[in-house]
Motif scaffolding. Sequence first.
Motif, mmCIF file in Angstrom:
data_model
loop_
_atom_site.group_PDB
_atom_site.id
_atom_site.type_symbol
_atom_site.label_atom_id
_atom_site.label_comp_id
_atom_site.label_asym_id
_atom_site.label_seq_id
_atom_site.Cartn_x
_atom_site.Cartn_y
_atom_site.Cartn_z
ATOM 1 N N GLU A 1 -10.683 0.702 -14.959
ATOM 2 C CA GLU A 1 -9.696 0.778 -16.423
ATOM 3 C C GLU A 1 -8.523 2.060 -15.945
ATOM 4 O O GLU A 1 -7.076 1.740 -16.683
ATOM 5 N N ASP A 2 -8.803 2.729 -16.021
ATOM 6 C CA ASP A 2 -8.193 3.798 -15.667
ATOM 7 C C ASP A 2 -7.014 3.509 -14.860
ATOM 8 O O ASP A 2 -5.482 4.111 -14.254
ATOM 9 N N VAL A 3 -7.183 3.010 -13.499
ATOM 10 C CA VAL A 3 -5.492 2.446 -12.558
ATOM 11 C C VAL A 3 -4.592 1.410 -13.604
ATOM 12 O O VAL A 3 -3.723 1.344 -13.333
ATOM 13 N N VAL A 4 -5.614 0.239 -14.401
ATOM 14 C CA VAL A 4 -4.701 -0.565 -14.690
ATOM 15 C C VAL A 4 -3.946 0.353 -16.468
ATOM 16 O O VAL A 4 -2.534 0.250 -16.497
ATOM 17 N N ASP A 5 -4.618 1.442 -16.685
ATOM 18 C CA ASP A 5 -3.673 2.238 -17.914
ATOM 19 C C ASP A 5 -2.568 2.847 -16.910
ATOM 20 O O ASP A 5 -1.704 2.800 -17.761
ATOM 21 N N PHE A 6 -2.828 3.441 -15.782
ATOM 22 C CA PHE A 6 -2.025 3.917 -15.231
ATOM 23 C C PHE A 6 -0.753 3.337 -15.086
ATOM 24 O O PHE A 6 -0.282 3.761 -15.030
ATOM 25 N N GLN B 1 0.626 -1.063 0.478
ATOM 26 C CA GLN B 1 -0.557 -0.121 -0.215
ATOM 27 C C GLN B 1 0.595 1.676 -0.299
ATOM 28 O O GLN B 1 0.525 2.256 -0.970
ATOM 29 N N GLN B 2 1.944 0.961 0.725
ATOM 30 C CA GLN B 2 2.748 2.244 0.801
ATOM 31 C C GLN B 2 3.833 2.719 -0.214
ATOM 32 O O GLN B 2 3.805 3.467 -1.094
ATOM 33 N N GLU B 3 4.226 1.291 -1.119
ATOM 34 C CA GLU B 3 4.868 1.633 -2.094
ATOM 35 C C GLU B 3 3.998 2.112 -2.910
ATOM 36 O O GLU B 3 4.512 3.435 -3.590
ATOM 37 N N TYR B 4 2.823 1.486 -3.097
ATOM 38 C CA TYR B 4 1.689 2.539 -4.304
ATOM 39 C C TYR B 4 1.574 3.780 -4.121
ATOM 40 O O TYR B 4 1.532 4.382 -5.076
ATOM 41 N N TRP B 5 1.310 3.757 -2.979
ATOM 42 C CA TRP B 5 0.494 5.052 -2.361
ATOM 43 C C TRP B 5 1.555 6.445 -2.509
ATOM 44 O O TRP B 5 1.712 7.101 -3.627
ATOM 45 N N GLU B 6 2.929 6.146 -2.841
ATOM 46 C CA GLU B 6 4.402 7.030 -2.757
ATOM 47 C C GLU B 6 4.591 7.124 -4.643
ATOM 48 O O GLU B 6 4.064 8.440 -4.671
ATOM 49 N N LEU B 7 4.385 6.007 -4.937
ATOM 50 C CA LEU B 7 4.706 6.013 -7.051
ATOM 51 C C LEU B 7 3.448 6.923 -6.686
ATOM 52 O O LEU B 7 3.941 7.759 -8.048
ATOM 53 N N ILE B 8 2.328 6.752 -6.972
ATOM 54 C CA ILE B 8 1.158 7.770 -7.805
ATOM 55 C C ILE B 8 1.370 9.304 -6.664
ATOM 56 O O ILE B 8 1.591 10.019 -7.505
ATOM 57 N N ASN B 9 1.727 9.449 -5.872
ATOM 58 C CA ASN B 9 1.884 10.681 -4.847
ATOM 59 C C ASN B 9 3.010 11.390 -5.858
ATOM 60 O O ASN B 9 3.235 12.509 -5.669
ATOM 61 N N LEU B 10 4.202 10.893 -6.016
ATOM 62 C CA LEU B 10 5.078 12.014 -7.003
ATOM 63 C C LEU B 10 4.694 11.757 -7.967
ATOM 64 O O LEU B 10 5.515 12.118 -9.418
ATOM 65 N N SER B 11 3.482 11.002 -9.460
ATOM 66 C CA SER B 11 3.694 11.212 -10.029
ATOM 67 C C SER B 11 2.646 12.481 -10.064
ATOM 68 O O SER B 11 2.135 12.831 -9.146
ATOM 69 N N SER B 12 2.508 12.386 -11.677
ATOM 70 C CA SER B 12 0.974 13.885 -11.716
ATOM 71 C C SER B 12 0.364 13.557 -12.087
ATOM 72 O O SER B 12 -1.289 13.698 -12.055
ATOM 73 N N ARG C 1 -3.165 12.772 -10.518
ATOM 74 C CA ARG C 1 -4.815 13.042 -9.881
ATOM 75 C C ARG C 1 -6.575 13.117 -10.083
ATOM 76 O O ARG C 1 -7.002 13.578 -10.698
ATOM 77 N N LYS C 2 -6.493 11.941 -11.569
ATOM 78 C CA LYS C 2 -7.622 11.051 -11.706
ATOM 79 C C LYS C 2 -8.197 10.760 -10.444
ATOM 80 O O LYS C 2 -9.775 11.533 -10.812
ATOM 81 N N TYR C 3 -7.811 10.443 -9.811
ATOM 82 C CA TYR C 3 -8.673 9.790 -8.899
ATOM 83 C C TYR C 3 -8.056 10.581 -6.999
ATOM 84 O O TYR C 3 -6.727 10.334 -7.290
ATOM 85 N N PRO C 4 -8.536 10.683 -6.558
ATOM 86 C CA PRO C 4 -8.223 11.152 -4.964
ATOM 87 C C PRO C 4 -7.521 10.046 -4.183
ATOM 88 O O PRO C 4 -7.825 8.716 -3.653
ATOM 89 N N LEU C 5 -5.954 10.810 -3.574
ATOM 90 C CA LEU C 5 -5.285 10.250 -3.352
ATOM 91 C C LEU C 5 -5.467 9.399 -1.321
ATOM 92 O O LEU C 5 -5.755 10.613 -1.281
#
Length: 135
Positions: free
Chosen positions: A127-132, A70-81, A83-87
């Motif tokens: 679909e959006d999560v898989v594509d990202f 959870q922490q690993e993917y949270w950081e990956l999304i947080n460091l990316s640009s 923002r399609k869904y709320p982190l």
Amino acid sequence: MSFFASFRTHLISQYPDYHISNIYYGYLDMTYFSFTPTILKQQRLKIAIVFLHEAFRFEVWLAAANKHIQQEYWELINLSSWRKYPLVSSTQGADAILEHILIADPDFADLDQLSHQLEAGALKFTEDVVDFLNP
């Protein structure tokens, strides 16, 4: 909760390649089950379709197999640009990585429409999560 069980059964029949868990009935706070394509399962992630009792709404979450992932993917999304869904603001005390409201005030008088809305929303989120995560 009988609607939730029949909705899960519908998804099992329509999406045999998805990994669909049993329903977790919680402690009157939430009820959910996971609805996860193989590609996310291989990454030890899952999609959760959630009914929050107090808020009286349906959400879809990206969650993980454990707190480390959870922490690993949270950081990956947080460091990316992306923002399609709320982190979630922090993984401390959270069960999700991303949270998205599917239906804020569900109408249980029209179960077919409710089922259709949930299914379409969950599929779009997935679909959006898989594509990202898997460009």
